[in-house]
Design a protein around this motif. Structure first.
Motif, PDB file in Angstrom:
ATOM      1  N   SER A 253       0.859  -1.190   0.000  1.00  6.62           N
ATOM      2  CA  SER A 253       0.000   0.000   0.000  1.00  6.62           C
ATOM      3  C   SER A 253       0.890   1.233   0.000  1.00  6.62           C
ATOM      4  CB  SER A 253      -0.914   0.009   1.232  1.00  6.62           C
ATOM      5  OG  SER A 253      -1.826  -1.058   1.177  1.00  6.62           O
ATOM      6  N   ILE A 254       0.703   2.099  -0.991  1.00 12.43           N
ATOM      7  CA  ILE A 254       1.506   3.316  -1.117  1.00 12.43           C
ATOM      8  C   ILE A 254       0.618   4.526  -0.854  1.00 12.43           C
ATOM      9  CG2 ILE A 254       2.898   4.750  -2.646  1.00 12.43           C
ATOM     10  CD1 ILE A 254       3.689   2.239  -4.165  1.00 12.43           C
ATOM     11  N   SER A 255       0.918   5.248   0.221  1.00 13.51           N
ATOM     12  CA  SER A 255       0.138   6.440   0.565  1.00 13.51           C
ATOM     13  C   SER A 255       0.654   7.652  -0.203  1.00 13.51           C
ATOM     14  CB  SER A 255       0.243   6.718   2.066  1.00 13.51           C
ATOM     15  OG  SER A 255      -0.230   8.017   2.359  1.00 13.51           O
ATOM     16  N   VAL A 256      -0.295   8.433  -0.745  1.00 12.06           N
ATOM     17  CA  VAL A 256       0.067   9.689  -1.392  1.00 12.06           C
ATOM     18  C   VAL A 256      -0.342  10.878  -0.522  1.00 12.06           C
ATOM     19  CG1 VAL A 256       0.094   8.832  -3.761  1.00 12.06           C
ATOM     20  CG2 VAL A 256      -2.062   9.629  -2.779  1.00 12.06           C
ATOM     21  N   ASP A 257      -0.471  10.630   0.781  1.00 11.86           N
ATOM     22  CA  ASP A 257      -0.703  11.734   1.712  1.00 11.86           C
ATOM     23  C   ASP A 257       0.430  12.743   1.609  1.00 11.86           C
ATOM     24  OD1 ASP A 257      -3.098  11.343   3.525  1.00 11.86           O
ATOM     25  OD2 ASP A 257      -2.182   9.369   3.697  1.00 11.86           O
ATOM     26  N   VAL A 258       0.122  14.021   1.830  1.00 12.35           N
ATOM     27  CA  VAL A 258       1.154  15.055   1.805  1.00 12.35           C
ATOM     28  C   VAL A 258       1.991  14.966   3.075  1.00 12.35           C
ATOM     29  CG1 VAL A 258      -0.163  16.607   0.333  1.00 12.35           C
ATOM     30  CG2 VAL A 258      -0.437  16.740   2.812  1.00 12.35           C
ATOM     31  N   ASP A 259       3.152  15.608   3.053  1.00 11.53           N
ATOM     32  CA  ASP A 259       4.109  15.487   4.158  1.00 11.53           C
ATOM     33  C   ASP A 259       3.520  15.890   5.509  1.00 11.53           C
ATOM     34  OD1 ASP A 259       6.008  14.550   2.447  1.00 11.53           O
ATOM     35  OD2 ASP A 259       7.063  16.458   2.206  1.00 11.53           O
ATOM     36  N   LYS A 260       2.667  16.908   5.513  1.00 14.69           N
ATOM     37  CA  LYS A 260       2.107  17.373   6.789  1.00 14.69           C
ATOM     38  C   LYS A 260       1.207  16.322   7.438  1.00 14.69           C
ATOM     39  CE  LYS A 260      -1.965  19.892   5.043  1.00 14.69           C
ATOM     40  NZ  LYS A 260      -2.951  19.088   5.780  1.00 14.69           N
ATOM     41  N   ASP A 261       0.764  15.331   6.650  1.00 20.31           N
ATOM     42  CA  ASP A 261      -0.089  14.269   7.182  1.00 20.31           C
ATOM     43  C   ASP A 261       0.689  12.977   7.439  1.00 20.31           C
ATOM     44  OD1 ASP A 261      -2.406  15.795   7.214  1.00 20.31           O
ATOM     45  OD2 ASP A 261      -2.912  15.311   5.143  1.00 20.31           O
ATOM     46  N   HIS A 262       2.007  13.107   7.489  1.00 18.97           N
ATOM     47  CA  HIS A 262       2.845  11.925   7.690  1.00 18.97           C
ATOM     48  C   HIS A 262       2.503  11.210   8.999  1.00 18.97           C
ATOM     49  CE1 HIS A 262       6.551   9.706   8.854  1.00 18.97           C
ATOM     50  NE2 HIS A 262       6.569   9.417   7.563  1.00 18.97           N
ATOM     51  N   GLU A 263       2.383  11.969  10.082  1.00 16.05           N
ATOM     52  CA  GLU A 263       2.063  11.370  11.382  1.00 16.05           C
ATOM     53  C   GLU A 263       0.655  10.780  11.372  1.00 16.05           C
ATOM     54  OE1 GLU A 263       2.753  13.799  14.776  1.00 16.05           O
ATOM     55  OE2 GLU A 263       4.823  14.268  14.226  1.00 16.05           O
ATOM     56  N   LYS A 264      -0.254  11.441  10.669  1.00 13.36           N
ATOM     57  CA  LYS A 264      -1.619  10.935  10.543  1.00 13.36           C
ATOM     58  C   LYS A 264      -1.600   9.570   9.858  1.00 13.36           C
ATOM     59  CE  LYS A 264      -6.072  12.065   8.381  1.00 13.36           C
ATOM     60  NZ  LYS A 264      -6.777  13.039   7.493  1.00 13.36           N
ATOM     61  N   TRP A 265      -0.767   9.438   8.819  1.00 12.80           N
ATOM     62  CA  TRP A 265      -0.614   8.167   8.111  1.00 12.80           C
ATOM     63  C   TRP A 265      -0.053   7.100   9.049  1.00 12.80           C
ATOM     64  CZ3 TRP A 265       4.483   6.232   6.987  1.00 12.80           C
ATOM     65  CH2 TRP A 265       4.506   5.024   6.298  1.00 12.80           C
ATOM     66  N   GLN A 266       0.988   7.440   9.791  1.00 14.28           N
ATOM     67  CA  GLN A 266       1.587   6.481  10.711  1.00 14.28           C
ATOM     68  C   GLN A 266       0.572   5.971  11.725  1.00 14.28           C
ATOM     69  OE1 GLN A 266       4.975   8.914  12.075  1.00 14.28           O
ATOM     70  NE2 GLN A 266       6.337   7.370  11.180  1.00 14.28           N
ATOM     71  N   LYS A 267      -0.188   6.902  12.284  1.00 11.06           N
ATOM     72  CA  LYS A 267      -1.186   6.544  13.296  1.00 11.06           C
ATOM     73  C   LYS A 267      -2.314   5.713  12.683  1.00 11.06           C
ATOM     74  CE  LYS A 267      -3.920   8.639  17.052  1.00 11.06           C
ATOM     75  NZ  LYS A 267      -5.141   7.861  16.824  1.00 11.06           N
ATOM     76  N   PHE A 268      -2.743   6.086  11.493  1.00 10.11           N
ATOM     77  CA  PHE A 268      -3.832   5.384  10.827  1.00 10.11           C
ATOM     78  C   PHE A 268      -3.445   3.925  10.582  1.00 10.11           C
ATOM     79  CE2 PHE A 268      -6.483   3.916   7.384  1.00 10.11           C
ATOM     80  CZ  PHE A 268      -7.705   4.554   7.560  1.00 10.11           C
ATOM     81  N   VAL A 269      -2.251   3.702  10.066  1.00 10.00           N
ATOM     82  CA  VAL A 269      -1.771   2.344   9.784  1.00 10.00           C
ATOM     83  C   VAL A 269      -1.746   1.508  11.062  1.00 10.00           C
ATOM     84  CG1 VAL A 269       0.206   0.962   9.021  1.00 10.00           C
ATOM     85  CG2 VAL A 269      -0.452   3.011   7.739  1.00 10.00           C
ATOM     86  N   THR A 270      -1.274   2.127  12.151  1.00  6.99           N
ATOM     87  CA  THR A 270      -1.194   1.423  13.433  1.00  6.99           C
ATOM     88  C   THR A 270      -2.578   1.148  14.005  1.00  6.99           C
ATOM     89  OG1 THR A 270       0.954   2.436  13.932  1.00  6.99           O
ATOM     90  CG2 THR A 270      -0.290   1.519  15.778  1.00  6.99           C
TER      91      THR A 270
END
Length: 332
Positions: A253-270
Motif C-alpha cells: 500500500s503506497i500512501s500519497v498523503d502530503v508530508d504534513k499528514d505523515h504522522e496521521k498516516w503512521q497513526k492510521f496504519v497502526t
C-alpha cells in the motif's frame, strides 16, 4: 468507480442551491447500522438525527434547497430537499438501496434518486466488462444509459428546479465515464512492460523498493488517509491478504498523503492494523512512480509480476470478485 463519480457530482451540485426553507424528515429503518443519521448538504450543512425511544429517526430542520445526502454510518443515499417537504422513509439497511421508499411531500424527487441509485448499481456491475470492450461498444452503452436516465427524469412531473440541477449531472456523468474509459485504455499501454520502480519509506522502518520484491507478484494499492473510497476497500483488502497469505504475492500500500499528514498516516496504519507492506510516497502525487502510471485519482490498484513487468496497470479492486479470479489464475 461509479460511486466515486456519483459523490463527486453530488458535491459539485451543492453550489446550485439557493432558496432556504424548513423540512420534516422521518425514517423507520430496520436493521439500522447506527443510532444516528447525518444529513449533509449545501454550504457545509450537517444535521444529525438520533434515533428516538420509538426506534425511529425524526426531525424538523432548516435547509438550503438542493441536493443533500443522508448517511447511516455505513452507507449513503442522495436526497433533494426543498421548503415544506415532509418526507417519510422506510427501508431495511441490510438491503440499503433496494428497499428505500419515500412517502409524503417531496417523495417523487427522492424516489427518483433512489431508483437512479439502483440503476447505477446495475450499470456498475456491467462496467468492468464494458471497460474491456471496443470504444464504439462502450460509447453505445453510455449513450443508452444517458438516454434512459434522461427519459426517467423529464416528463414525469418532477420539480423543475430538481430537473434543472440533475440534468447536467447526468450529462457530466457520461463525460466522466468516457474519460475514465480513455484513462484505462492509456494505462493498458504499460502492461507487459517493465514497471517503474519506487524506493519509499516503510512504516515498519527503513525503505522498500520494488526490486526488493522480485520473485513474487506485487499487488499495489495507491491510497490516502483522507480518501473515503480508499478506506472502504480496506476490509476487502484484508480478506484478500488473508486468502493469499504465504503464497507467491506481496501486498503493498503506497500512501500519497502530503508530508504534513505523515504522522496521521503512521497513526492510521497502526490504529487500523493495516497489513502488507505500508509505504509513504516521497512526493505524494508528484512521486515518480505515481506519475509513471498516470495516477490522478484514487484508489488505484496495480499488479506486477515476479520479473517486475506490469500485469495490470489498473487492476480490479479488492471488493471486486474479478480480483480473486485474476489472482487465482496466477498466484500459487
Amino acid at each position: 468507480m461509479k460511486k466515486i463519480t456519483y459523490l463527486l457530482l453530488l458535491f459539485v451540485c451543492f453550489s446550485f442551491a439557493q432558496n432556504t426553507g424548513k423540512v420534516t424528515f422521518f425514517a423507520k429503518i430496520e436493521n439500522r447500522n447506527s443510532d444516528t443519521l447525518t444529513i449533509y448538504g449545501p454550504k457545509k450543512f450537517k444535521h444529525k438525527i438520533p434515533v428516538n425511544k420509538k426506534g425511529v429517526f425524526e426531525s424538523s430542520f432548516d435547509i438550503t434547497e438542493g441536493l443533500h445526502q443522508f448517511n447511516d454510518g455505513v452507507e449513503s443515499s442522495m436526497l433533494y430537499l426543498k421548503d415544506g417537504d415532509d418526507l417519510k422513509l422506510n427501508m431495511d439497511a441490510k438491503e440499503f438501496d433496494e428497499t428505500i421508499v419515500y412517502k409524503g411531500k417531496g417523495e417523487k424527487e427522492n424516489n427518483y434518486l433512489a431508483q437512479k441509485a439502483l440503476s447505477d448499481e446495475t450499470f456498475e456491475m456491467e462496467l468492468e466488462n464494458l471497460l474491456e470492450k471496443d470504444e464504439t461498444i462502450f460509447k453505445a452503452a453510455l449513450d443508452k444509459k444517458k438516454t434512459d436516465d434522461l427519459a426517467k427524469l423529464e416528463g414525469n412531473g418532477l420539480n423543475e428546479k430538481f430537473v434543472g440541477i440533475y440534468k447536467p449531472m447526468i450529462l457530466q456523468e457520461s463525460v466522466m465515464l468516457l474519460q475514465y474509459y480513455n484513462q484505462k485504455a492509456e494505462a493498458k499501454k504499460t502492461e507487459g512492460t517493465q514497471a517503474a520502480s519506487f524506493d519509499y519509506e516503510n512504516h515498519k522502518g527503513g525503505k522498500t523498493k520494488l526490486e526488493d520484491l522480485r520473485g513474487k507478484y506485487v499487488y499495489i494499492d495507491v491510497w490516502a488517509t483522507w480518501c473515503g473510497p480508499c478506506r472502504a476497500e480496506i476490509p476487502h483488502l484484508k480478506k484478500v491478504e488473508e486468502k493469499y497469505h504465504g503464497k507467491n504475492i506481496e501486498f503493498v500500500s503506497i500512501s500519497v498523503d502530503v508530508d504534513k499528514d505523515h504522522e496521521k498516516w503512521q497513526k492510521f496504519v497502526t490504529d487500523k492494523e493495516l497489513g502488507g507492506i505500508q509505504l509513504f510516497a516521497d512526493k505524494n502525487w508528484n512521486s515518480d512512480f505515481i506519475k509513471a502510471f498516470g495516477i490522478n485519482s484514487i484508489p488505484r490498484f496495480i499488479l506486477i509480476d515476479p520479473t517486475g513487468k506490469v500485469v495490470k496497470s489498473d487492476a480490479p479492486r479488492p471488493s471486486s470478485a474479478a480480483l480473486v479470479e485474476l489472482l487465482d489464475s496466477l498466484v500459487k
